[in-house]
Scaffold this active site. Structure first.
Site, PDB file in Angstrom:
ATOM      1  N   HIS A  96      -0.111  -4.398  11.534  1.00  0.00           N
ATOM      2  CA  HIS A  96      -1.330  -3.867  11.517  1.00  0.00           C
ATOM      3  C   HIS A  96      -2.289  -5.318  11.140  1.00  0.00           C
ATOM      4  CE1 HIS A  96      -5.107  -3.177   8.797  1.00  0.00           C
ATOM      5  NE2 HIS A  96      -4.848  -1.898   9.134  1.00  0.00           N
ATOM      6  N   GLU A 168      -6.791  -0.560  17.028  1.00  0.00           N
ATOM      7  CA  GLU A 168      -7.588  -0.846  16.011  1.00  0.00           C
ATOM      8  C   GLU A 168      -8.226  -1.964  16.105  1.00  0.00           C
ATOM      9  OE1 GLU A 168      -6.310   1.452  12.268  1.00  0.00           O
ATOM     10  OE2 GLU A 168      -4.976  -0.104  12.258  1.00  0.00           O
ATOM     11  N   GLY A 174     -12.091  -1.750   8.299  1.00  0.00           N
ATOM     12  CA  GLY A 174     -12.744  -2.121   6.791  1.00  0.00           C
ATOM     13  C   GLY A 174     -14.127  -2.237   6.514  1.00  0.00           C
ATOM     14  N   SER A 214     -12.823   2.417  10.951  1.00  0.00           N
ATOM     15  CA  SER A 214     -13.948   2.972  10.465  1.00  0.00           C
ATOM     16  C   SER A 214     -14.475   4.280  11.113  1.00  0.00           C
ATOM     17  CB  SER A 214     -15.491   1.963  10.601  1.00  0.00           C
ATOM     18  OG  SER A 214     -15.232   0.920  10.008  1.00  0.00           O
TER      19      SER A 214
HETATM   20  P1  PGA Z   1     -10.738   2.013   7.866  1.00  0.00           P
HETATM   21  O1  PGA Z   1      -9.411   1.239   8.121  1.00  0.00           O
HETATM   22  O2  PGA Z   1     -10.727   3.306   8.313  1.00  0.00           O
HETATM   23  O3  PGA Z   1     -10.994   1.679   6.523  1.00  0.00           O
HETATM   24  O4  PGA Z   1     -11.628   1.077   8.822  1.00  0.00           O
HETATM   25  C1  PGA Z   1      -8.417   1.362   9.076  1.00  0.00           C
HETATM   26  C2  PGA Z   1      -7.448   0.756   9.209  1.00  0.00           C
HETATM   27  O5  PGA Z   1      -7.133  -0.407   8.763  1.00  0.00           O
HETATM   28  O6  PGA Z   1      -6.191   1.125   9.811  1.00  0.00           O
END
Ligand code: PGA
Length: 259
Positions: A96, A168, A174, A214
Site C-alpha cells: 500500500h 491507487e 487520503g 478518494s
Molecule cells: P481513501 O483511501 O479512499 O481514503 O483515499 C484509499 C486507500 O488508501 O486505499
C-alpha cells in the site's frame, strides 16, 4: 460470470470492538446485496483479525494489511505468514502507498512479500500507483510497469491466478487527495492490464485490477463503468457500514446486477 471486487482497508483507525461492530453492521446491511460474483472484503488491523474473522461469519472476506516475507526469525514487530495462516484469512494487502511512502518499502520488499504470500497459499492484493511527481514528469506508465515487473518477479503463471492488483495513485489517496477522473483511471488501469498480459501470457488478462483513491458515493458509479476497472478499493468513504453498503448497492445497480 462477471466478478466485481469491493473492499476497504481500515488502516489504523478501528479498535477490535469497533471492527467487530462495523463488520456485524456491514454483514447485516449487505445481506440483501450479496451475489455470487461479488467479492466483498474488509482489511482490519492485525490485532482485530481473529475477532474480525468470527464477526464476518464467512460472508465478508477478511484480509491483513501487511505481512513479513519470512516464516519466523529475528524480525521484531513483524507478523509472519505462518501466524496469519492460523487465523484463517486468505487475503494479504501488499505494498500500500502508506507502506511504501511512510515506511520506505521498496519494490523488492514488495516482491518478497508477494512471493511469500503465494508460497503460503494466500491471495496477494498488490497495490501500486504513481506519485504526483511521476505524473508531472510523465512517467506514470514507466512507474506502474516497474512496480508490476519487480513486484511480480518470479511469480509463475499458475500462481498469477491468485493475484489481485489495486491501482491507487498516491496523489489520489487520503485526506487532501483528489480522485482520478474515470478516464484517467481507466487509462492507467489499461496500462496495468496490458503489462499483466505481457507478464503472464496465458492468464494475465484475468487478474482483477481495482481502483482506489478518494472513491466515494459521488464518483463510484462513474469509475466502475470504465472497462478496465474490475472493482473499487475504498478508504474513508467505506468506514461507516451504512455508507459502504450504499456504495455497494449503487455499484451493483450500475452493473444491472449481472454478477
Ligand atoms: P481513501 O483511501 O479512499 O481514503 O483515499 C484509499 C486507500 O488508501 O486505499
Amino acid at each position: 460470470m462477471k466478478r466485481i471486487y469491493l473492499g476497504t482497508n481500515l488502516k489504523m483507525y478501528k479498535t477490535n470492538r469497533e471492527t467487530v461492530t462495523y463488520l456485524k453492521e456491514l454483514t447485516e446491511k449487505t445481506a440483501a446485496l450479496r451475489c455470487p460474483g461479488l467479492e466483498l472484503f474488509v482489511i482490519p488491523s492485525f490485532t482485530a483479525l481473529p475477532e474480525a474473522v468470527e464477526a464476518a461469519e464467512g460472508k465478508i472476506k477478511i484480509g491483513a494489511q501487511n505481512m513479513c516475507w519470512e516464516d519466523a526469525g529475528e524480525y521484531t514487530g513483524e507478523i509472519s505468514p505462518r501466524m496469519l495462516k492460523t487465523i484463517g484469512i486468505d487475503l494479504i494487502e501488499i505494498g500500500h502507498s502508506e507502506r511504501r511512502h511512510k515506511f520506505g518499502e521498496t519494490n523488492f520488499d514488495v516482491n518478497r512479500k508477494v512471493l511469500a504470500a503465494l508460497r503460503h497459499g494466500f491471495t496477494p492484493l498488490l497495490c501500486i500507483g504513481e506519485t504526483e511527481a511521476d505524473k508531472t514528469y510523465g512517467v506514470t506508465t514507466e512507474c506502474l510497469r516497474e512496480q508490476l515487473k519487480i513486484g511480480l518477479y518470479g511469480v509463475t503463471g499458475e500462481q498469477a491466478r491468485r493475484v489481485w492488483v489495486a491501482y491507487e495513485p498516491v496523489w489520489a489517496i487520503g485526506v487532501g487527495g483528489k480522485p482520478a477522473t474515470p478516464e484517467y483511471a481507466n487509462r492507467s488501469q489499461q496500462v496495468i492490464k496490458d503489462t499483466l498480459a505481457e507478464l503472464f501470457p496465458d492468464n494475465g488478462g484475468e487478474i482483477p485490477v481495482l481502483y482506489g483513491g478518494s472513491v466515494n458515493s459521488r464518483n463510484a458509479t462513474g469509475l466502475i463503468e470504465q472497462p478496465a476497472i474490475d472493482g473499487l478499493f475504498i478508504g474513508r468513504a467505506a468506514w461507516e457500514a451504512e455508507s459502504f453498503a450504499a456504495i455497494i448497492k449503487q455499484v451493483l445497480d450500475a452493473g444491472k446486477r449481472n454478477y
